[in-house]
Write a protein that holds these residues in place. Structure first.
Motif, PDB file in Angstrom:
ATOM      1  N   UNK A  12       5.110  -2.608  -2.400  1.00 65.10           N
ATOM      2  CA  UNK A  12       5.420  -2.142  -1.140  1.00 65.10           C
ATOM      3  C   UNK A  12       5.226  -0.506  -1.048  1.00 65.10           C
ATOM      4  N   UNK A  13       5.722   0.069  -2.361  1.00 66.15           N
ATOM      5  CA  UNK A  13       5.488   1.612  -2.365  1.00 66.15           C
ATOM      6  C   UNK A  13       4.031   1.962  -2.194  1.00 66.15           C
ATOM      7  N   UNK A  14       3.254   1.193  -2.747  1.00 70.30           N
ATOM      8  CA  UNK A  14       1.688   1.587  -2.786  1.00 70.30           C
ATOM      9  C   UNK A  14       1.222   1.336  -1.396  1.00 70.30           C
ATOM     10  N   UNK A  15       1.650   0.397  -0.613  1.00 74.32           N
ATOM     11  CA  UNK A  15       1.289   0.190   0.726  1.00 74.32           C
ATOM     12  C   UNK A  15       1.757   1.544   1.504  1.00 74.32           C
ATOM     13  N   UNK A  16       2.997   2.003   1.357  1.00 72.00           N
ATOM     14  CA  UNK A  16       3.600   2.934   2.045  1.00 72.00           C
ATOM     15  C   UNK A  16       2.682   4.229   1.808  1.00 72.00           C
ATOM     16  N   UNK A  17       2.397   4.475   0.608  1.00 80.84           N
ATOM     17  CA  UNK A  17       1.819   5.697   0.153  1.00 80.84           C
ATOM     18  C   UNK A  17       0.303   5.594   1.004  1.00 80.84           C
ATOM     19  N   UNK A  18      -0.554   4.610   0.754  1.00 86.76           N
ATOM     20  CA  UNK A  18      -1.589   4.224   1.408  1.00 86.76           C
ATOM     21  C   UNK A  18      -1.909   4.557   2.873  1.00 86.76           C
ATOM     22  N   UNK A  19      -0.732   3.792   3.369  1.00 90.45           N
ATOM     23  CA  UNK A  19      -0.454   4.166   5.063  1.00 90.45           C
ATOM     24  C   UNK A  19      -0.161   5.864   5.266  1.00 90.45           C
ATOM     25  N   UNK A  20       0.531   6.239   4.478  1.00 88.54           N
ATOM     26  CA  UNK A  20       0.616   7.821   4.718  1.00 88.54           C
ATOM     27  C   UNK A  20      -0.588   8.736   4.559  1.00 88.54           C
ATOM     28  N   UNK A  21      -1.283   8.214   3.417  1.00 87.55           N
ATOM     29  CA  UNK A  21      -2.619   8.966   3.329  1.00 87.55           C
ATOM     30  C   UNK A  21      -3.668   8.641   4.290  1.00 87.55           C
ATOM     31  N   UNK A  22      -3.564   7.514   4.914  1.00 87.99           N
ATOM     32  CA  UNK A  22      -4.126   7.139   6.099  1.00 87.99           C
ATOM     33  C   UNK A  22      -3.939   8.131   7.397  1.00 87.99           C
ATOM     34  N   UNK A  23      -2.728   8.020   7.328  1.00 92.85           N
ATOM     35  CA  UNK A  23      -2.309   8.999   8.724  1.00 92.85           C
ATOM     36  C   UNK A  23      -2.684  10.444   8.416  1.00 92.85           C
ATOM     37  N   UNK A  24      -2.497  10.811   7.292  1.00 91.85           N
ATOM     38  CA  UNK A  24      -2.832  12.212   6.969  1.00 91.85           C
ATOM     39  C   UNK A  24      -4.273  12.342   7.311  1.00 91.85           C
TER      40      UNK A  24
END
Length: 187
Positions: A12-24
């Motif tokens: 879940x933490x990896x998913x959240x990190x990937x999501x934030x990177x995609x948004x950035x």
């Protein structure tokens, strides 16, 4: 066989990190796109509209400049009016065509469909064409069941009804009925 719950390969933490990177990354691309639009707009305006130099011009030169700007504004206004008129004409034409299509749909009644009985052989011939060689007589494969007439099996007794009425009349007949109902019939 019980169903085993699948565990996600990504935490879940990896998913959240990937999501934030995609948004950035998306925000970065959007900002860059906005800058490109602004640059294109300024370039277009610099080509089309030259800078006004009003310093050091005489009164007659300023009047000529104003007349020139008014003439350009009039031509642009005429073009805008022509385009608006063409758009209004096209929308009216589209509306009229839609109405004619609706009228045409309403005029023609669809014929009622009739059921067509097609045998299995004819259906297979239509579907398969020349490949169809086996004839399917579905009724031949059905089991044949003979109806049993229960009425024919039972022997029919023909009795004189008058004798029965005479036997049941009076007190003796009622006593016979009472005795028959009282005693259970067990063979």
């Amino acid at each position: 066989m019980p169903e085993v719950e699948r565990k996600s390969k990504i935490s879940a933490s990896r998913k959240l990190q990937l999501k934030s990177l995609m948004l950035a990354k998306a925000k970065e691309c959007w900002d860059q796109e906005q800058e490109e639009r602004e640059a294109e707009k300024s370039r277009y305006l610099s080509e089309r509209v030259p800078k006004l130099e009003t310093r050091g011009l005489s009164l007659s030169a300023l009047q000529d400049l104003c007349r020139e700007l008014h003439a350009k504004a009039e031509t642009v206004d005429e073009e805008r009016y022509d385009i608006e008129a063409k758009c209004a004409h096209n929308t009216r034409e589209i509306k009229d065509l839609k109405l004619t299509v609706q009228d045409l749909r309403g005029k023609f009644k669809r014929p009622p469909l009739r059921r067509v009985r097609v045998s299995a052989d004819a259906m297979l011939r239509a579907l398969l064409g020349s490949k169809h060689k086996v004839s399917m007589d579905l009724r031949a494969n059905l089991k044949s069941v003979k109806k049993e007439d229960s009425e024919k099996e039972r022997p029919v007794e023909v009795r004189d009804w008058r004798k029965n009425v005479e036997a049941m009349s009076g007190m003796e007949g009622r006593k016979k009925m009472f005795d028959a109902a009282k005693t259970p019939t067990s063979p």
